[in-house]
Motif scaffolding. Structure first.
Motif, PDB file in Angstrom:
ATOM      1  N   SER A 124       0.814  -1.218   0.000  1.00  0.00           N
ATOM      2  CA  SER A 124       0.000   0.000   0.000  1.00  0.00           C
ATOM      3  C   SER A 124       0.850   1.272   0.000  1.00  0.00           C
ATOM      4  O   SER A 124       1.871   1.348   0.684  1.00  0.00           O
ATOM      5  CB  SER A 124      -0.902  -0.020   1.248  1.00  0.00           C
ATOM      6  OG  SER A 124      -1.613   1.185   1.384  1.00  0.00           O
ATOM      7  N   GLY A 125       0.422   2.267  -0.757  1.00  0.00           N
ATOM      8  CA  GLY A 125       1.125   3.543  -0.768  1.00  0.00           C
ATOM      9  C   GLY A 125       0.609   4.458  -1.856  1.00  0.00           C
ATOM     10  O   GLY A 125      -0.045   4.020  -2.804  1.00  0.00           O
ATOM     11  N   GLY A 142      14.240 -11.884 -11.042  1.00  0.00           N
ATOM     12  CA  GLY A 142      13.634 -12.050  -9.735  1.00  0.00           C
ATOM     13  C   GLY A 142      12.125 -12.183  -9.813  1.00  0.00           C
ATOM     14  O   GLY A 142      11.525 -12.196 -10.892  1.00  0.00           O
ATOM     15  N   ILE A 143      11.491 -12.250  -8.645  1.00  0.00           N
ATOM     16  CA  ILE A 143      10.048 -12.456  -8.545  1.00  0.00           C
ATOM     17  C   ILE A 143       9.379 -11.173  -8.083  1.00  0.00           C
ATOM     18  O   ILE A 143       9.838 -10.523  -7.135  1.00  0.00           O
ATOM     19  CB  ILE A 143       9.727 -13.611  -7.573  1.00  0.00           C
ATOM     20  CG1 ILE A 143      10.292 -14.916  -8.124  1.00  0.00           C
ATOM     21  CG2 ILE A 143       8.229 -13.734  -7.330  1.00  0.00           C
ATOM     22  CD1 ILE A 143      10.117 -16.098  -7.198  1.00  0.00           C
ATOM     23  N   ALA A 144       8.285 -10.806  -8.762  1.00  0.00           N
ATOM     24  CA  ALA A 144       7.542  -9.592  -8.449  1.00  0.00           C
ATOM     25  C   ALA A 144       6.233  -9.969  -7.755  1.00  0.00           C
ATOM     26  O   ALA A 144       5.427 -10.710  -8.307  1.00  0.00           O
ATOM     27  CB  ALA A 144       7.253  -8.793  -9.719  1.00  0.00           C
ATOM     28  N   VAL A 145       6.047  -9.436  -6.553  1.00  0.00           N
ATOM     29  CA  VAL A 145       4.834  -9.680  -5.773  1.00  0.00           C
ATOM     30  C   VAL A 145       4.187  -8.331  -5.479  1.00  0.00           C
ATOM     31  O   VAL A 145       4.866  -7.384  -5.064  1.00  0.00           O
ATOM     32  CB  VAL A 145       5.150 -10.411  -4.456  1.00  0.00           C
ATOM     33  CG1 VAL A 145       3.864 -10.665  -3.657  1.00  0.00           C
ATOM     34  CG2 VAL A 145       5.879 -11.717  -4.724  1.00  0.00           C
ATOM     35  N   VAL A 146       2.875  -8.241  -5.674  1.00  0.00           N
ATOM     36  CA  VAL A 146       2.154  -6.978  -5.484  1.00  0.00           C
ATOM     37  C   VAL A 146       0.917  -7.239  -4.633  1.00  0.00           C
ATOM     38  O   VAL A 146       0.199  -8.225  -4.846  1.00  0.00           O
ATOM     39  CB  VAL A 146       1.740  -6.360  -6.834  1.00  0.00           C
ATOM     40  CG1 VAL A 146       0.981  -5.057  -6.616  1.00  0.00           C
ATOM     41  CG2 VAL A 146       2.965  -6.125  -7.711  1.00  0.00           C
ATOM     42  N   GLN A 147       0.683  -6.360  -3.674  1.00  0.00           N
ATOM     43  CA  GLN A 147      -0.539  -6.458  -2.880  1.00  0.00           C
ATOM     44  C   GLN A 147      -1.745  -6.175  -3.765  1.00  0.00           C
ATOM     45  O   GLN A 147      -1.733  -5.242  -4.585  1.00  0.00           O
ATOM     46  CB  GLN A 147      -0.501  -5.459  -1.714  1.00  0.00           C
ATOM     47  CG  GLN A 147      -1.726  -5.519  -0.813  1.00  0.00           C
ATOM     48  CD  GLN A 147      -1.676  -4.492   0.314  1.00  0.00           C
ATOM     49  OE1 GLN A 147      -0.781  -3.641   0.360  1.00  0.00           O
ATOM     50  NE2 GLN A 147      -2.632  -4.562   1.220  1.00  0.00           N
ATOM     51  N   GLU A 148      -2.785  -6.966  -3.618  1.00  0.00           N
ATOM     52  CA  GLU A 148      -4.023  -6.736  -4.354  1.00  0.00           C
ATOM     53  C   GLU A 148      -4.517  -5.318  -4.047  1.00  0.00           C
ATOM     54  O   GLU A 148      -4.739  -4.960  -2.883  1.00  0.00           O
ATOM     55  CB  GLU A 148      -5.071  -7.769  -3.956  1.00  0.00           C
ATOM     56  CG  GLU A 148      -6.484  -7.440  -4.380  1.00  0.00           C
ATOM     57  CD  GLU A 148      -6.605  -7.206  -5.878  1.00  0.00           C
ATOM     58  OE1 GLU A 148      -7.176  -6.166  -6.249  1.00  0.00           O
ATOM     59  OE2 GLU A 148      -6.122  -8.044  -6.652  1.00  0.00           O
ATOM     60  N   PRO A 149      -4.677  -4.459  -5.076  1.00  0.00           N
ATOM     61  CA  PRO A 149      -5.080  -3.073  -4.814  1.00  0.00           C
ATOM     62  C   PRO A 149      -6.352  -2.935  -3.982  1.00  0.00           C
ATOM     63  O   PRO A 149      -6.452  -2.037  -3.144  1.00  0.00           O
ATOM     64  CB  PRO A 149      -5.262  -2.494  -6.221  1.00  0.00           C
ATOM     65  CG  PRO A 149      -4.325  -3.287  -7.068  1.00  0.00           C
ATOM     66  CD  PRO A 149      -4.365  -4.680  -6.507  1.00  0.00           C
ATOM     67  N   ALA A 150      -7.311  -3.815  -4.194  1.00  0.00           N
ATOM     68  CA  ALA A 150      -8.555  -3.721  -3.424  1.00  0.00           C
ATOM     69  C   ALA A 150      -8.321  -3.996  -1.947  1.00  0.00           C
ATOM     70  O   ALA A 150      -9.140  -3.613  -1.102  1.00  0.00           O
ATOM     71  CB  ALA A 150      -9.588  -4.699  -3.984  1.00  0.00           C
ATOM     72  N   ASP A 151      -7.213  -4.628  -1.601  1.00  0.00           N
ATOM     73  CA  ASP A 151      -6.877  -4.948  -0.213  1.00  0.00           C
ATOM     74  C   ASP A 151      -6.052  -3.850   0.439  1.00  0.00           C
ATOM     75  O   ASP A 151      -5.872  -3.850   1.660  1.00  0.00           O
ATOM     76  CB  ASP A 151      -6.110  -6.275  -0.184  1.00  0.00           C
ATOM     77  CG  ASP A 151      -5.704  -6.716   1.212  1.00  0.00           C
ATOM     78  OD1 ASP A 151      -6.603  -6.954   2.043  1.00  0.00           O
ATOM     79  OD2 ASP A 151      -4.491  -6.819   1.467  1.00  0.00           O
ATOM     80  N   MET A 157       0.278   2.662  -5.254  1.00  0.00           N
ATOM     81  CA  MET A 157       1.535   1.969  -5.556  1.00  0.00           C
ATOM     82  C   MET A 157       1.295   0.575  -6.131  1.00  0.00           C
ATOM     83  O   MET A 157       1.940   0.198  -7.120  1.00  0.00           O
ATOM     84  CB  MET A 157       2.432   1.922  -4.314  1.00  0.00           C
ATOM     85  CG  MET A 157       3.210   3.214  -4.125  1.00  0.00           C
ATOM     86  SD  MET A 157       4.198   3.360  -2.594  1.00  0.00           S
ATOM     87  CE  MET A 157       4.681   1.700  -2.234  1.00  0.00           C
ATOM     88  N   PRO A 158       0.385  -0.226  -5.558  1.00  0.00           N
ATOM     89  CA  PRO A 158       0.103  -1.511  -6.210  1.00  0.00           C
ATOM     90  C   PRO A 158      -0.438  -1.355  -7.631  1.00  0.00           C
ATOM     91  O   PRO A 158      -0.054  -2.104  -8.534  1.00  0.00           O
ATOM     92  CB  PRO A 158      -0.934  -2.149  -5.275  1.00  0.00           C
ATOM     93  CG  PRO A 158      -0.644  -1.561  -3.933  1.00  0.00           C
ATOM     94  CD  PRO A 158      -0.241  -0.148  -4.220  1.00  0.00           C
TER      95      PRO A 158
END
Length: 377
Positions: A124-125, A142-151, A157-158
């Motif tokens: 979040s940001g 590398g591996i890209a992980v993103v927080q679900e925007p709705a969460d 930022m997500p």
């Protein structure tokens, strides 16, 4: 140490980081580095907050120390956090995206040092710090992980990360911790990324800037093409970089994404208008003072001329005051919100949204200051 995990957050990030970290397991075979935007003059109590629910030790990063697997390192206020193959470094180098610490420098340095062993996590940001760094992680294998925007409490930022990066995983914060445990336990891909030597050369220059090893006009010119705009941080010329995310850097080292440049120029414009207002009000007072002195000497015609000029200046002042009422707040331009362009299958398209930053004291509208009242001390 099997992997290195990087996490970046801004407004709403404390809650997201807490959820992620409490899903980890003791003895995790990875070092974890955290950057969350905090005001430069604050005391960072984030380690104490995160340690409450995290099964791993949490501490502030220290310059030059060797890092260990199974430990969470948090960037201190007013310092960028960078990593090398076995050490971490703190820097008071130029601000990136109007922040120090910033997320992109950490991700970029880890992409160079660890390549496919790096896992980048964007939480979040507001606006888009972390996007360029996540591009570097992804392009390096590398591996890209993103927080679900709705969460996310603040999905900017997500959303930005998903707009520019083909994320490997997009999950609610509570599911990211268990995912990281699984990723650390799995084999690391040995696939060789596509030729990115030209990108790595630019990233190395940028890491060198943050470590105070360089910072010249010639160095900035090597990163991109001269762009007809001034740096809102220092007023210097800007060079446009083209490495997957629209970004700009000046020769003193300040770096901004396009969205942060728009925000910074908007803030600079407002500051210029307030400065003009002050100067015009001072001019009006001086004109009246000179006119009054002339009147005391019996020079009535001169007094009337100065009074007219003061009245004209007052009209300019009134116009400026009306203009300042219409200036949008920092972060308040809804046209800067990203919508669509997402690469994760099965995730719905995000509509544009109005950001709601607070009083402008921090360009990222971070969570409330992490003082004793929040840490329980």
């Amino acid at each position: 140490m099997r992997r290195i995990i990087l996490m970046g957050a801004s407004s709403g990030g404390t809650e997201a980081l807490t959820e992620v970290l409490k899903g980890l397991r003791p003895g995790l075979a990875a070092a974890i580095f955290v950057v969350r935007h905090v005001p430069g003059d604050s005391v960072n109590f984030l380690p104490q907050l995160l340690a409450r629910d995290c099964p791993l030790p949490v501490c502030l990063a220290a310059n030059g120390e060797t890092f260990r697997a199974g430990t969470v390192y948090v960037a201190p206020a007013d310092h960028h956090l960078l990593v090398d193959t076995d050490q971490m470094f703190l820097s008071r180098g130029p601000r990136e995206n109007r922040a120090r610490p910033a997320i992109d420098p950490l991700f970029r340095s880890a992409a160079l040092a660890f390549g496919p062993r790096a896992v980048g996590v964007v939480l979040s940001g507001s606006l888009d710090d972390g996007t360029a760094g996540l591009v570097a992680v992804k392009r390096s294998g590398g591996i890209a992980v993103v927080q679900e925007p709705a969460d996310a409490l603040n999905p900017d930022m997500p959303q930005s990360a998903l707009h520019y990066v083909e994320a490997d995983h997009c999950l609610p914060a509570a599911e990211i911790g268990p995912l990281l445990v699984r990723l650390v336990a799995t084999e690391i891909s040995t696939a060789v990324p596509e030729a990115i030597e030209h990108l790595q050369a630019g990233w190395r220059r940028e890491v060198a800037i943050q470590r105070h090893e360089t910072g010249t006009v010639a160095g900035a010119a090597e990163l991109g093409e001269l762009f007809p705009a001034s740096c809102p941080e220092c007023g210097g010329p800007l060079w446009e970089m083209k490495d997957g995310v629209p970004r700009y850097r000046c020769h003193t080292g300040h770096a901004l994404t396009a969205r942060h440049l728009v925000e910074g120029l908007g803030q600079a414009a407002e500051e210029a208008l307030w400065a003009a207002l002050r100067v015009l009000e001072e001019r009006s007072r001086m004109l009246r003072r000179i006119g009054q002195q002339d009147a005391e000497r019996g020079r009535d015609a001169s007094q009337r001329a100065f009074a007219e000029r003061a009245a004209e200046t007052d009209r300019y002042v009134a116009t400026l005051r009306e203009l300042l009422k219409a200036v949008p707040p920092v972060g308040g331009d809804s046209s800067l919100a990203l919508g669509g362009g997402r690469h994760v299958p099965g995730v719905p398209v995000i509509e544009e949204r109005q950001t709601d930053d607070t009083d402008g004291s921090d360009p990222h509208a971070t969570d409330p200051p992490l003082g004793p009242e929040l840490s329980g001390s």
